[in-house]
Scaffold this active site. Structure first.
Site, PDB file in Angstrom:
ATOM      1  N   GLU A 165      31.322  38.292  37.949  1.00  0.00           N
ATOM      2  CA  GLU A 165      31.500  38.265  39.325  1.00  0.00           C
ATOM      3  C   GLU A 165      30.131  38.503  40.284  1.00  0.00           C
ATOM      4  O   GLU A 165      30.116  39.433  40.893  1.00  0.00           O
ATOM      5  CB  GLU A 165      32.545  39.328  39.855  1.00  0.00           C
ATOM      6  CG  GLU A 165      34.021  39.053  39.243  1.00  0.00           C
ATOM      7  CD  GLU A 165      35.032  40.109  39.772  1.00  0.00           C
ATOM      8  OE1 GLU A 165      34.855  40.685  40.708  1.00  0.00           O
ATOM      9  OE2 GLU A 165      36.096  40.199  38.883  1.00  0.00           O
ATOM     10  N   GLU A 352      39.961  37.981  33.717  1.00  0.00           N
ATOM     11  CA  GLU A 352      40.708  39.457  34.474  1.00  0.00           C
ATOM     12  C   GLU A 352      41.738  38.670  35.323  1.00  0.00           C
ATOM     13  O   GLU A 352      41.892  37.835  36.100  1.00  0.00           O
ATOM     14  CB  GLU A 352      39.356  39.871  35.311  1.00  0.00           C
ATOM     15  CG  GLU A 352      38.662  40.988  34.781  1.00  0.00           C
ATOM     16  CD  GLU A 352      37.712  41.554  35.718  1.00  0.00           C
ATOM     17  OE1 GLU A 352      38.248  41.946  37.108  1.00  0.00           O
ATOM     18  OE2 GLU A 352      36.672  41.761  35.374  1.00  0.00           O
TER      19      GLU A 352
HETATM   20  O1  IFM Z   1      37.487  46.573  38.838  1.00  0.00           O
HETATM   21  C1  IFM Z   1      37.319  45.390  39.258  1.00  0.00           C
HETATM   22  C2  IFM Z   1      36.238  44.750  38.268  1.00  0.00           C
HETATM   23  O2  IFM Z   1      35.171  45.503  37.794  1.00  0.00           O
HETATM   24  C3  IFM Z   1      35.836  43.539  38.767  1.00  0.00           C
HETATM   25  N1  IFM Z   1      36.976  42.452  38.817  1.00  0.00           N
HETATM   26  C4  IFM Z   1      38.087  43.165  40.056  1.00  0.00           C
HETATM   27  C5  IFM Z   1      38.460  44.384  39.356  1.00  0.00           C
HETATM   28  C6  IFM Z   1      39.533  45.108  39.967  1.00  0.00           C
HETATM   29  O3  IFM Z   1      39.206  44.979  41.452  1.00  0.00           O
END
Ligand code: IFM
Length: 449
Positions: A165, A352
């Site tokens: 990200e 994720e």
């Molecule tokens: O915790 C974060 C992660 O570090 C990156 N993606 C989103 C998650 C939830 O906010």
């Protein structure tokens, strides 16, 4: 309805070093920008610090035991740059190497594939003092770090992501909500350009070294914005900016199509934000990749009137709350967009996906997390539909293995399948952990519809 995923589907859980490890000042680790930022007053909700977090630095066996309980076949984690190179460059911290060797050995013993991210937001503070991602030298620093990772762990990592990200660097340099806490959009735009170059050079390095059997890619989150009122010009403009100017378009265009989009270039011109771009930069950034990691949480519907109300309430110290929205259907749309608009014709992994619960709702409510089960189920249903329509998705990682340090939200937002009792350093399976284990065992689930 029978929702079943392929036999060889990857089922995983994800975490990141700064969010779980703790051991922030132990065994030679240097401070990261998050260690410093989190100590500034008011930056982290309720003053939470990442210094101990889930204590995975000491409890790594328990982490892997939990993975076994779940039955996952892959674990997505990140390396801490400042544990490996406390100053960012130079002397390697052997104790840091030992820690990750131990983790990788445990994963191997238990038949769990390693999916490792090189950079998940925690820049060594020593490098921030030299300008961090704003300094073009970062490309050299990052390659030195990547080289140490490939030398030490190249044989044992199955999937490498250069970055997780990249937008977090925009938030940290341009908006101030994340470390290092700067609010300078021009600097942020330059930092992102350098970050993309770090990615490109690291991929080149990986191809030269050809370590082990691993594959390499990048993880870019996509929060697709839509105008809430389809014909409303303001809503349309908001959604456009949310996608192209301050969202996924900043990364997907240069990574997969080459160069910045015309829309982004126009925005840079109009606002005097054009980063310095050297000849050949865009070729470096656009490296062929083995996979793309999609972090998907939700689709967003923009409404300019609601935004104004929110802003007004914020200025007046009030508390305007939007109704929480849940748009899992956006996942199918995003998967189509990746192929149709950005020509992402490589395997995709959902790296994720997850849902937070408030700490304030209490331990019992957190353990009985039926709402998380419903949310994940819906996302998996839309994922399955997209795959039936041809999306080449090879795996799904739930965020997160356990509740952890949720950046600016501190310990208030709990995303885990396991409840972390921070005081007792215990991890307790939630209802969702048992449900996810069953989904993995059965490679899907039945839905009554
Ligand atoms: O915790 C974060 C992660 O570090 C990156 N993606 C989103 C998650 C939830 O906010």
């Amino acid at each position: 309805m029978n929702i079943r995923f392929p036999e060889n589907f990857t089922w995983g859980v994800a975490t990141a070093a700064a969010q779980i490890e703790g051991g922030a000042f132990e065994d030679g680790r240097g401070p990261s920008i998050w260690d410093v930022f989190s100590r500034l007053p008011g930056k982290i909700k309720n003053g939470g610090l990442p210094e101990v977090a889930c204590d995975s630095y000491h409890l790594v066996e328990r982490d892997v035991e939990m993975m076994k309980e779940l039955g996952v076949n892959s674990y997505r984690f990140s390396f801490s740059w400042s544990r490996i190179l406390p100053e960012g460059t130079g002397k390697v911290n052997e104790k840091g190497i030992t820690y990750y060797k131990k983790l990788l050995a445990l994963l191997k013993e238990n038949g769990i594939r390693a999916n490792a991210t090189m950079y998940h937001w925690d820049l060594p503070y020593a490098l921030q003092l030299k300008g961090g991602f704003g300094n073009r030298e970062i490309i050299k620093w990052f390659c030195e770090y990547a080289s140490v990772l490939l030398d030490n762990f190249g044989e044992d990592v199955d999937m490498w992501a250069t970055f997780n990200e990249p937008i977090a660097t925009y938030v940290g340099y341009g908006q101030g909500f994340f470390a290092p806490g700067l609010r300078d959009e021009k600097y942020a735009r330059q930092a992102l350009h350098h970050l993309l170059l770090c990615h490109g050079e690291a991929v080149k390095l990986f191809r030269e070294r050809k370590p082990g059997h691993g594959k390499i890619g990048i993880v870019v989150d996509v929060w697709r914005h839509y105008p809430e009122r389809e014909e409303n010009e303001e809503d349309k403009a908001m959604a456009f900016a949310g996608n192209e100017i301050r969202g996924y378009g900043m990364f997907l265009h240069p990574l997969f199509l080459g160069g910045y989009s015309k829309e982004l270039l126009d925005y840079f011109e109009e606002n005097q934000l054009m980063p310095l771009i050297a000849e050949g930069d865009f070729e470096t950034i656009r490296q062929p990749l083995d996979f793309y990691g999609l972090n998907f949480y939700n689709g967003l519907y923009d409404n300019a009137d609601k935004m104004r109300e929110r802003e007004k309430a914020r200025k007046e110290g009030g508390n305007y709350q939007d109704e929480p929205e849940n748009h899992p259907e956006a996942l199918k749309d995003v998967l189509h967009m990746l192929v149709e608009k950005y020509h992402v014709n490589i395997p995709i992994y959902i790296t994720e996906n997850g849902m937070p619960f408030d700490d304030a709702s209490g331990r019992e409510a957190n353990l009985d997390d039926q709402a998380r089960i419903e949310y994940v189920k819906n996302v998996l249903i839309w994922l399955h539909k997209a795959m039936e329509e041809g999306a080449d998705v090879r795996g799904y990682y739930l965020w997160s293995l356990m509740d952890n340090f949720e950046w600016s939200a501190g310990y208030d937002a709990r995303y885990g399948l396991y409840y972390t009792d921070y005081e007792k350093a215990e991890r307790i399976p939630k209802k969702s952990a048992k449900w996810y284990a069953q989904v993995i065992r059965e490679k899907g689930f039945e839905v009554e519809r």
